[in-house]
Design a protein around this motif. Structure first.
Motif, PDB file in Angstrom:
ATOM      1  N   ASN A   8      82.742  33.861  41.033  1.00  0.00           N
ATOM      2  CA  ASN A   8      81.661  32.883  40.898  1.00  0.00           C
ATOM      3  C   ASN A   8      80.594  33.122  41.957  1.00  0.00           C
ATOM      4  N   PHE A   9      79.331  32.910  41.572  1.00  0.00           N
ATOM      5  CA  PHE A   9      78.217  33.000  42.523  1.00  0.00           C
ATOM      6  C   PHE A   9      78.517  32.059  43.691  1.00  0.00           C
ATOM      7  N   ASP A  10      78.364  32.582  44.890  1.00  0.00           N
ATOM      8  CA  ASP A  10      78.781  31.850  46.088  1.00  0.00           C
ATOM      9  C   ASP A  10      77.660  30.942  46.612  1.00  0.00           C
ATOM     10  N   TYR A  11      77.823  29.641  46.435  1.00  0.00           N
ATOM     11  CA  TYR A  11      76.883  28.682  47.027  1.00  0.00           C
ATOM     12  C   TYR A  11      77.611  27.361  47.246  1.00  0.00           C
ATOM     13  N   GLY A  12      76.989  26.494  48.050  1.00  0.00           N
ATOM     14  CA  GLY A  12      77.685  25.245  48.370  1.00  0.00           C
ATOM     15  C   GLY A  12      76.743  24.115  48.725  1.00  0.00           C
ATOM     16  N   GLU A  13      77.223  23.217  49.585  1.00  0.00           N
ATOM     17  CA  GLU A  13      76.489  21.994  49.923  1.00  0.00           C
ATOM     18  C   GLU A  13      75.100  22.266  50.503  1.00  0.00           C
ATOM     19  N   LYS A  14      74.985  23.302  51.305  1.00  0.00           N
ATOM     20  CA  LYS A  14      73.694  23.604  51.961  1.00  0.00           C
ATOM     21  C   LYS A  14      72.592  23.809  50.914  1.00  0.00           C
ATOM     22  N   GLU A  15      72.871  24.668  49.925  1.00  0.00           N
ATOM     23  CA  GLU A  15      71.880  24.965  48.887  1.00  0.00           C
ATOM     24  C   GLU A  15      71.646  23.752  47.988  1.00  0.00           C
ATOM     25  N   VAL A 155      66.094  34.080  43.477  1.00  0.00           N
ATOM     26  CA  VAL A 155      65.555  34.738  42.281  1.00  0.00           C
ATOM     27  C   VAL A 155      65.403  33.721  41.152  1.00  0.00           C
ATOM     28  N   VAL A 156      64.170  33.579  40.659  1.00  0.00           N
ATOM     29  CA  VAL A 156      63.892  32.763  39.470  1.00  0.00           C
ATOM     30  C   VAL A 156      63.054  33.650  38.547  1.00  0.00           C
ATOM     31  N   SER A 157      63.596  33.987  37.385  1.00  0.00           N
ATOM     32  CA  SER A 157      62.977  35.005  36.531  1.00  0.00           C
ATOM     33  C   SER A 157      62.050  34.414  35.475  1.00  0.00           C
ATOM     34  N   LYS A 179      51.398  29.771  36.135  1.00  0.00           N
ATOM     35  CA  LYS A 179      51.009  29.074  37.368  1.00  0.00           C
ATOM     36  C   LYS A 179      51.980  27.929  37.679  1.00  0.00           C
ATOM     37  N   GLN A 180      52.319  27.129  36.651  1.00  0.00           N
ATOM     38  CA  GLN A 180      53.288  26.036  36.845  1.00  0.00           C
ATOM     39  C   GLN A 180      54.646  26.600  37.278  1.00  0.00           C
ATOM     40  N   PHE A 181      55.056  27.667  36.605  1.00  0.00           N
ATOM     41  CA  PHE A 181      56.336  28.301  36.909  1.00  0.00           C
ATOM     42  C   PHE A 181      56.382  28.718  38.377  1.00  0.00           C
ATOM     43  N   GLU A 182      55.314  29.349  38.841  1.00  0.00           N
ATOM     44  CA  GLU A 182      55.266  29.827  40.234  1.00  0.00           C
ATOM     45  C   GLU A 182      55.310  28.668  41.227  1.00  0.00           C
ATOM     46  N   GLU A 183      54.684  27.549  40.845  1.00  0.00           N
ATOM     47  CA  GLU A 183      54.714  26.367  41.726  1.00  0.00           C
ATOM     48  C   GLU A 183      56.147  25.851  41.876  1.00  0.00           C
ATOM     49  N   TYR A 184      56.871  25.756  40.775  1.00  0.00           N
ATOM     50  CA  TYR A 184      58.273  25.319  40.843  1.00  0.00           C
ATOM     51  C   TYR A 184      59.104  26.316  41.646  1.00  0.00           C
ATOM     52  N   ARG A 185      58.859  27.599  41.381  1.00  0.00           N
ATOM     53  CA  ARG A 185      59.630  28.643  42.060  1.00  0.00           C
ATOM     54  C   ARG A 185      59.463  28.549  43.576  1.00  0.00           C
ATOM     55  N   ARG A 186      58.245  28.277  43.999  1.00  0.00           N
ATOM     56  CA  ARG A 186      57.973  28.144  45.448  1.00  0.00           C
ATOM     57  C   ARG A 186      58.704  26.940  46.041  1.00  0.00           C
ATOM     58  N   VAL A 187      58.781  25.860  45.280  1.00  0.00           N
ATOM     59  CA  VAL A 187      59.498  24.659  45.747  1.00  0.00           C
ATOM     60  C   VAL A 187      60.981  24.984  45.949  1.00  0.00           C
ATOM     61  N   TYR A 188      61.564  25.730  45.016  1.00  0.00           N
ATOM     62  CA  TYR A 188      63.004  26.046  45.085  1.00  0.00           C
ATOM     63  C   TYR A 188      63.351  26.994  46.235  1.00  0.00           C
ATOM     64  N   SER A 189      62.380  27.807  46.639  1.00  0.00           N
ATOM     65  CA  SER A 189      62.639  28.827  47.664  1.00  0.00           C
ATOM     66  C   SER A 189      63.089  28.172  48.978  1.00  0.00           C
ATOM     67  N   PRO A 190      64.078  28.705  49.695  1.00  0.00           N
ATOM     68  CA  PRO A 190      64.715  30.028  49.547  1.00  0.00           C
ATOM     69  C   PRO A 190      66.009  30.029  48.720  1.00  0.00           C
ATOM     70  N   TYR A 191      66.209  29.003  47.870  1.00  0.00           N
ATOM     71  CA  TYR A 191      67.454  28.949  47.093  1.00  0.00           C
ATOM     72  C   TYR A 191      67.179  28.949  45.594  1.00  0.00           C
ATOM     73  N   ALA A 195      68.842  27.228  41.843  1.00  0.00           N
ATOM     74  CA  ALA A 195      68.020  26.491  40.868  1.00  0.00           C
ATOM     75  C   ALA A 195      68.131  27.164  39.498  1.00  0.00           C
ATOM     76  N   SER A 196      68.100  28.492  39.469  1.00  0.00           N
ATOM     77  CA  SER A 196      68.224  29.236  38.205  1.00  0.00           C
ATOM     78  C   SER A 196      69.542  28.926  37.506  1.00  0.00           C
ATOM     79  N   ILE A 197      70.613  28.859  38.276  1.00  0.00           N
ATOM     80  CA  ILE A 197      71.945  28.573  37.716  1.00  0.00           C
ATOM     81  C   ILE A 197      71.930  27.211  37.002  1.00  0.00           C
ATOM     82  N   TYR A 198      71.261  26.224  37.624  1.00  0.00           N
ATOM     83  CA  TYR A 198      71.162  24.897  36.990  1.00  0.00           C
ATOM     84  C   TYR A 198      70.211  24.918  35.798  1.00  0.00           C
ATOM     85  N   LEU A 199      69.103  25.637  35.916  1.00  0.00           N
ATOM     86  CA  LEU A 199      68.141  25.699  34.807  1.00  0.00           C
ATOM     87  C   LEU A 199      68.768  26.351  33.575  1.00  0.00           C
TER      88      LEU A 199
END
Length: 205
Positions: A8-15, A155-157, A179-191, A195-199
């Motif tokens: 499984n992709f490794d992530y936890g409470e911090k992200e 990574v958000v593709s 443009k909207q996509f890039e705005e959301y992507r910037r908000v999610y950064s650096p994780y 966000a992609s896993i949930y989307l």
């Protein structure tokens, strides 16, 4: 049959907490869904073959073809795949173009002209450039490698239809501009990868 090892992709409470704090809409969805697991393939060659198989077909079709490939062809390593015929690879249920691409990459590795391990030393952008230089591989396939094998965190593709669909469902949008996509992507950064896993999950609900 040698089955490809997954984890499984490794992530936890911090992200999770970071994303909930920066985006309350996503945060609400994450709370409702609980932790979403994303199965990944740590082996770079196997993951690359899996990503090529997955180009422009449904996740369900990928599962069927992937199981068939392991059953018919055996070990998913470059040494074994390089010895197969393009017809044998294609007979697992993929296009001749994808089969030729997979065989070509396996043979390129076996000839010592490509070392996938070197990808670990490169930035995300460099990995995309390097993989996209291979015949039959574009940015989407490279981005899937970054998430689904290398576990890169941000990574958000844009090229992933399911991720775009997930965004549109999450934010109640009829359409989504780059443009909207890039705005959301910037908000999610650096994780962004989490966000992609949930989307992805949201898009299939």
């Amino acid at each position: 049959m040698q089955t490809v090892i997954t984890k499984n992709f490794d992530y936890g409470e911090k992200e999770i907490n970071y994303l909930k704090n920066v985006d309350t809409v996503l945060g609400t969805a994450m709370t409702q869904m609980g932790k979403v697991e994303r199965v990944i393939i740590p082996d770079l060659f196997a993951a690359l073959v899996h990503a090529i198989v997955g180009q422009l077909i449904s996740a369900k079709a990928v599962q069927t073809i992937w199981a068939r490939m392991q059953e018919k062809l055996g070990a998913m390593n470059s040494e074994n795949i390089a010895t197969q015929s393009v017809e044998a690879i294609q007979s697992c249920g993929i296009t001749m173009k994808k089969a030729a691409c997979i065989l070509n990459i396996a043979q390129t590795i076996e000839q010592g002209l490509l070392d996938l391990q070197e990808l670990y030393e490169l930035s995300d952008t460099q990995v995309i450039q390097k993989l996209s230089s291979l015949h039959g591989i574009g940015p989407w396939t490279a981005e899937m490698m970054l998430i689904n094998s290398m576990e890169r965190p941000d990574v958000v593709s844009w090229g992933d239809i399911a991720i775009r669909r997930g965004m549109m469902k999450l934010y109640n949008l009829d359409s989504l501009t780059r443009k909207q996509f890039e705005e959301y992507r910037r908000v999610y950064s650096p994780y962004g990868s989490v966000a992609s896993i949930y989307l992805w999950s949201i898009s299939f609900r």
